[in-house]
Design an enzyme around this catalytic site. Sequence first.
Site, short mmCIF file in Angstrom:
data_model
loop_
_atom_site.label_atom_id
_atom_site.label_comp_id
_atom_site.label_asym_id
_atom_site.label_seq_id
_atom_site.Cartn_x
_atom_site.Cartn_y
_atom_site.Cartn_z
N ASP A 40 -2.59 1.02 5.83
CA ASP A 40 -2.58 0.87 7.29
C ASP A 40 -3.88 0.35 7.89
O ASP A 40 -4.97 0.82 7.52
CB ASP A 40 -2.31 2.21 7.96
CG ASP A 40 -1.01 2.87 7.55
OD1 ASP A 40 -0.28 2.28 6.75
OD2 ASP A 40 -0.74 3.98 8.04
N TRP A 301 6.11 0.16 1.55
CA TRP A 301 6.22 1.25 0.59
C TRP A 301 7.37 1.02 -0.39
O TRP A 301 8.44 0.54 0.00
CB TRP A 301 6.42 2.58 1.30
CG TRP A 301 5.25 2.97 2.16
CD1 TRP A 301 5.21 3.02 3.52
CD2 TRP A 301 3.95 3.35 1.71
NE1 TRP A 301 3.96 3.41 3.94
CE2 TRP A 301 3.17 3.62 2.85
CE3 TRP A 301 3.36 3.49 0.44
CZ2 TRP A 301 1.83 4.02 2.77
CZ3 TRP A 301 2.03 3.90 0.37
CH2 TRP A 301 1.29 4.16 1.52
#
Length: 490
Positions: A40, A301
């Site tokens: 992130d 992910w």
Amino acid sequence: MLTQKKKQQAEAALQSAKENMNTRFRLGYHIMAPANWINDPNGLIYFNNEYHVFYQHHPYDENWGPMHWGHVKSKDLVHWEHLPIALVPGDDCDRDGCFSGSAVDNDGELTLIYTGHHYIDKEKDIFYQNQNIATSEDGITFKKSNLNPVVAIPPQDSGHHFRDPKVWRHGDSWYMIIGNATKEEIGRVILYKSSDLCDWEYVGVVAESDGTHGYMWECPDFFELNGKQVLLVSPQGMKADGNKYRNLFQTGYFIGDYDYEGNTYNHGTFTELDNGHDFYAVQTFLDAQGRRIAIGWMDMWESLMPTKEDGWCGALTMPRVLTLTEDNKIHMNPPDEMDLLRESKTEAFKDKIIGESHLIETEEKLIEFQIELDLKNTNAETAGIKIRGQKDEQTVLSFEKSTGIFTLDCSRSGKRDDGIRRTQLYTDEVLSLRVFVDRSSIEVFINEGQATMTSRIYPENEMLGVEVFAENGTAKINDFNLWKLKDIWN
């Protein structure tokens, strides 16, 4: 001293990993860690006349692990410089990770607000989370507050998901939203208020899932755009719906009106922000020009990540300027500064009728191209672009005129499984594409941001060129230009 020693150890591990790294897929103009893992974006801020971007980082391994905060800065949003690691975990407030957060300028003091992660039982993924701050006068060296955690526990009706604080100032107060989930696993965003960034009062729920928007809302952002209040969230657990929500997790937005006094947010429906494979955990900031700029994690992910074999993994997207249309849709476009990357230009053609295909040869793997398709004078069933490599490697962008479906197909450029993404366009006059390719990524901006598609690609062979094609008819190309782009890291 212990913190400084940990930072030095992490920097040494990075340097060692960098020396042994395979660079075949390394990006040329995107933010990456020097080596090992990144996810992130965090702490995006314009501070002391420079752009700062922090990011979730594991300096000891190419896989996700105990999160540190990596750090880069730039004077122009294009040429980035790596700085020392800003935050390392291991203190009482962040024992098992310095998770995502944001940054503010507190009267000349750069303040990071982040989540501390603490495992109770790592194998069973049982944990608790809190919120902390760290400060810096020079924008490079950070000291954690001795008041940490500044928010120790979530509200009583919460489950253990309680992370990713985004802080801003409104009037005389600081406000902080946090991604959260209820005990019943309903994703939501909750609000806190403070006068000094240290003593926080819980205000309440800003927005939550209606049952279809997932079990947890990560990485929230809340800001005004063109008179409306935008809530950006990254829901976990949404189900696919036709061509929408095809990735494991999503990033999207609500548009509405917000009342600070009553903490009431009246908003519309959830809209996905990008329709490619690899776009998550987006954060925004205001720059000195008043532009709302967004950057996301350019991976997903549980996706294929072949760069792990090379000693690194993960990257951030190009910066994008956000604008809001009159019908409450967010458009994303590259900032003007991206033109600084351009080196040589190829004017491929103007006003050309394409029947079948036309190849513009180039061996460059860092390119930008712009093409405008005249739909009124196109009768082909499908028209588009193939970014071609040797041994039939190709990334395909195609538009089906009868349905308005635009397709990004990466199945022959490293995404053999689940390689296709589609989005619905509403246009019958012109289709314009602005496309950036950077070795192992592609970012597509359609009709000046009406839609975007962002994906990682992993071509292993040499480039042949960019091919314009038309199937079952002809296509009218108004304009087509291609630029070689510089590699800022070399």
